[in-house]
Design an enzyme around this catalytic site. Sequence first.
Site, PDB file in Angstrom:
ATOM      1  N   ASN A 140     -10.275   0.268   0.795  1.00  0.00           N
ATOM      2  CA  ASN A 140      -8.816   0.275   0.747  1.00  0.00           C
ATOM      3  C   ASN A 140      -8.380  -0.251  -0.624  1.00  0.00           C
ATOM      4  OD1 ASN A 140      -6.103  -0.331   0.944  1.00  0.00           O
ATOM      5  ND2 ASN A 140      -6.231  -1.218   2.994  1.00  0.00           N
ATOM      6  N   HIS A 182      -2.415   7.003   3.073  1.00  0.00           N
ATOM      7  CA  HIS A 182      -3.032   5.830   2.450  1.00  0.00           C
ATOM      8  C   HIS A 182      -4.428   5.660   3.048  1.00  0.00           C
ATOM      9  CE1 HIS A 182      -4.103   1.876   1.353  1.00  0.00           C
ATOM     10  NE2 HIS A 182      -3.728   1.289   2.477  1.00  0.00           N
ATOM     11  N   CYS A 192       0.824  -1.220   0.000  1.00  0.00           N
ATOM     12  CA  CYS A 192       0.000   0.000   0.000  1.00  0.00           C
ATOM     13  C   CYS A 192       0.853   1.263   0.000  1.00  0.00           C
ATOM     14  CB  CYS A 192      -0.942   0.000   1.197  1.00  0.00           C
ATOM     15  SG  CYS A 192      -1.955  -1.476   1.275  1.00  0.00           S
TER      16      CYS A 192
HETATM   17  N1  COA Z   1     -18.700  -7.417  11.001  1.00  0.00           N
HETATM   18  C1  COA Z   1     -19.064  -7.677  12.262  1.00  0.00           C
HETATM   19  N2  COA Z   1     -18.199  -8.091  13.205  1.00  0.00           N
HETATM   20  C2  COA Z   1     -16.911  -8.227  12.841  1.00  0.00           C
HETATM   21  C3  COA Z   1     -16.474  -7.992  11.540  1.00  0.00           C
HETATM   22  C4  COA Z   1     -17.413  -7.571  10.598  1.00  0.00           C
HETATM   23  N3  COA Z   1     -17.073  -7.302   9.321  1.00  0.00           N
HETATM   24  N4  COA Z   1     -15.133  -8.212  11.493  1.00  0.00           N
HETATM   25  C5  COA Z   1     -14.758  -8.603  12.724  1.00  0.00           C
HETATM   26  N5  COA Z   1     -15.833  -8.611  13.535  1.00  0.00           N
HETATM   27  C6  COA Z   1     -15.892  -8.984  14.947  1.00  0.00           C
HETATM   28  C7  COA Z   1     -14.787  -9.926  15.361  1.00  0.00           C
HETATM   29  O1  COA Z   1     -15.139 -11.265  15.084  1.00  0.00           O
HETATM   30  C8  COA Z   1     -14.729  -9.674  16.857  1.00  0.00           C
HETATM   31  O2  COA Z   1     -15.766 -10.367  17.462  1.00  0.00           O
HETATM   32  P1  COA Z   1     -15.565 -11.034  18.922  1.00  0.00           P
HETATM   33  O3  COA Z   1     -15.299  -9.863  19.842  1.00  0.00           O
HETATM   34  O4  COA Z   1     -16.870 -11.704  19.151  1.00  0.00           O
HETATM   35  O5  COA Z   1     -14.417 -11.960  18.798  1.00  0.00           O
HETATM   36  C9  COA Z   1     -15.059  -8.166  16.969  1.00  0.00           C
HETATM   37  O6  COA Z   1     -15.694  -7.802  15.732  1.00  0.00           O
HETATM   38  C10 COA Z   1     -13.828  -7.312  17.145  1.00  0.00           C
HETATM   39  O7  COA Z   1     -12.854  -7.720  16.201  1.00  0.00           O
HETATM   40  P2  COA Z   1     -11.527  -6.901  15.963  1.00  0.00           P
HETATM   41  O8  COA Z   1     -10.760  -7.534  14.850  1.00  0.00           O
HETATM   42  O9  COA Z   1     -10.817  -6.713  17.269  1.00  0.00           O
HETATM   43  O10 COA Z   1     -12.177  -5.507  15.477  1.00  0.00           O
HETATM   44  P3  COA Z   1     -11.497  -4.136  15.243  1.00  0.00           P
HETATM   45  O11 COA Z   1     -12.171  -3.089  16.023  1.00  0.00           O
HETATM   46  O12 COA Z   1     -10.011  -4.217  15.330  1.00  0.00           O
HETATM   47  O13 COA Z   1     -11.883  -3.845  13.713  1.00  0.00           O
HETATM   48  C11 COA Z   1     -10.838  -3.922  11.547  1.00  0.00           C
HETATM   49  C12 COA Z   1     -11.447  -4.734  12.696  1.00  0.00           C
HETATM   50  C13 COA Z   1     -10.300  -4.917  10.500  1.00  0.00           C
HETATM   51  C14 COA Z   1     -11.905  -3.050  10.939  1.00  0.00           C
HETATM   52  C15 COA Z   1      -9.714  -3.026  12.099  1.00  0.00           C
HETATM   53  O14 COA Z   1      -8.846  -3.759  12.935  1.00  0.00           O
HETATM   54  C16 COA Z   1      -8.904  -2.411  11.007  1.00  0.00           C
HETATM   55  O15 COA Z   1      -9.439  -1.705  10.159  1.00  0.00           O
HETATM   56  N6  COA Z   1      -7.592  -2.618  11.023  1.00  0.00           N
HETATM   57  C17 COA Z   1      -6.719  -2.109  10.014  1.00  0.00           C
HETATM   58  C18 COA Z   1      -6.776  -2.982   8.809  1.00  0.00           C
HETATM   59  C19 COA Z   1      -6.181  -2.317   7.610  1.00  0.00           C
HETATM   60  O16 COA Z   1      -6.516  -1.200   7.308  1.00  0.00           O
HETATM   61  N7  COA Z   1      -5.277  -2.996   6.934  1.00  0.00           N
HETATM   62  C20 COA Z   1      -4.648  -2.514   5.783  1.00  0.00           C
HETATM   63  C21 COA Z   1      -3.597  -1.534   6.137  1.00  0.00           C
HETATM   64  S1  COA Z   1      -2.729  -1.055   4.721  1.00  0.00           S
END
Ligand code: COA
Length: 336
Positions: free
Chosen positions: A287, A257, A119
């Site tokens: 993204n 980004h 990215c």
């Molecule tokens: N819909 C509903 N629930 C979801 C879900 C979705 N699409 N994706 C994950 N969950 C759930 C998980 O299963 C978890 O449930 P649990 O508590 O019962 O186990 C809960 O939500 C929390 O999960 P978590 O992964 O800790 O959520 P988060 O707040 O970190 O959000 C992202 C997840 C992926 C949105 C976030 O971490 C993120 O955007 N990270 C950066 C990723 C990124 O941008 N990568 C590229 C960089 S270049």
Amino acid sequence: MATPKSLSKARITALGTYVPDKILTNEDLERLVDTSDEWIVQRTGIKERHIAAEDEFTSHLCIRAAERLRETYGAALDDVDLIIASTTTPDFSFPTVSCRVQQHFGMERAGAIDLNATCAGFAYALHLANGMISSGLHRKILVVAGETMSKITDYTDRSTCILFGDGAGAVLVEADPELSGGFESVILGTNGAGGIHVYRTGLAEQMDGQPLEGKGKIVQNGREVFKWAVRTVSAGIEQLLEQAELTREDIDWFVPHSANLRMIESICEKADLPLAKTLQSVQDMGNTSSASIPLALQAGVNSGRLKFGDRVLLYGFGSGLTHAGLLLRWDVPDLS
Ligand code: COA
């Protein structure tokens, strides 16, 4: 580190972008996995993304973006002497995307090379283009950044499939006859240590004796990526400003980004930059990896916010883990 003295100076003189017609909304995703529009908007800010057709690949998107660039540039691209294509999702391992762009435009004098800095790829490609021109080796470089992330996304994994979209952007980087030049400062960084276990895709099903899941699709620890990006980018911004002897007030636009709107908000808060001075493409496009910064620049141009002469701070970051920031003047003539 001061920017080194160079034989020539480079500036960005044209922009073009393209996204596929098909739109994947949060409501569409609700039908694929256990998620909701409310959850996605709250955690990521993303409302929809554009998705390539089955027979549409990264080179097609890059070519359309470069065609649009040519329209606004108002001249042929025959004298381009190097094409740099940034992508993590090439049509083939080889031939490269840059070769397919070269063939389409028939740029007979152009060299062609692909780079993959995930990215952060667009920022790395700009850095290379600036270096090539500053050294006097090249005069006119077409940088394209295109991605078909949908082709490596697992649409049964709700933690990743909500994030990614497809698109492409192109800019022209030219030697500046006035020898002033738009590139002011750069910072690059890498942390390869945790990369494979934090955010990856690929063919290997085991590495260093450890089994890996994914089968060619994206796997990531979203929380870890989020924390790393906020910490790394905010520290990088500080360094970039110090290096260029500028203050936050000197920056007209911050273009990170576009991975996640919440992440952009956290970076702005930690780096003490106003969110109102940010250009992003994540809400309507998701993204799009290395295409996200040119798509955000296009949104700035289309809305009349980004103007000729503005000072822009670009910051790419992604898998690797890798990151790159650039300070530059926007030298693309205003359309109106
Ligand atoms: N819909 C509903 N629930 C979801 C879900 C979705 N699409 N994706 C994950 N969950 C759930 C998980 O299963 C978890 O449930 P649990 O508590 O019962 O186990 C809960 O939500 C929390 O999960 P978590 O992964 O800790 O959520 P988060 O707040 O970190 O959000 C992202 C997840 C992926 C949105 C976030 O971490 C993120 O955007 N990270 C950066 C990723 C990124 O941008 N990568 C590229 C960089 S270049």
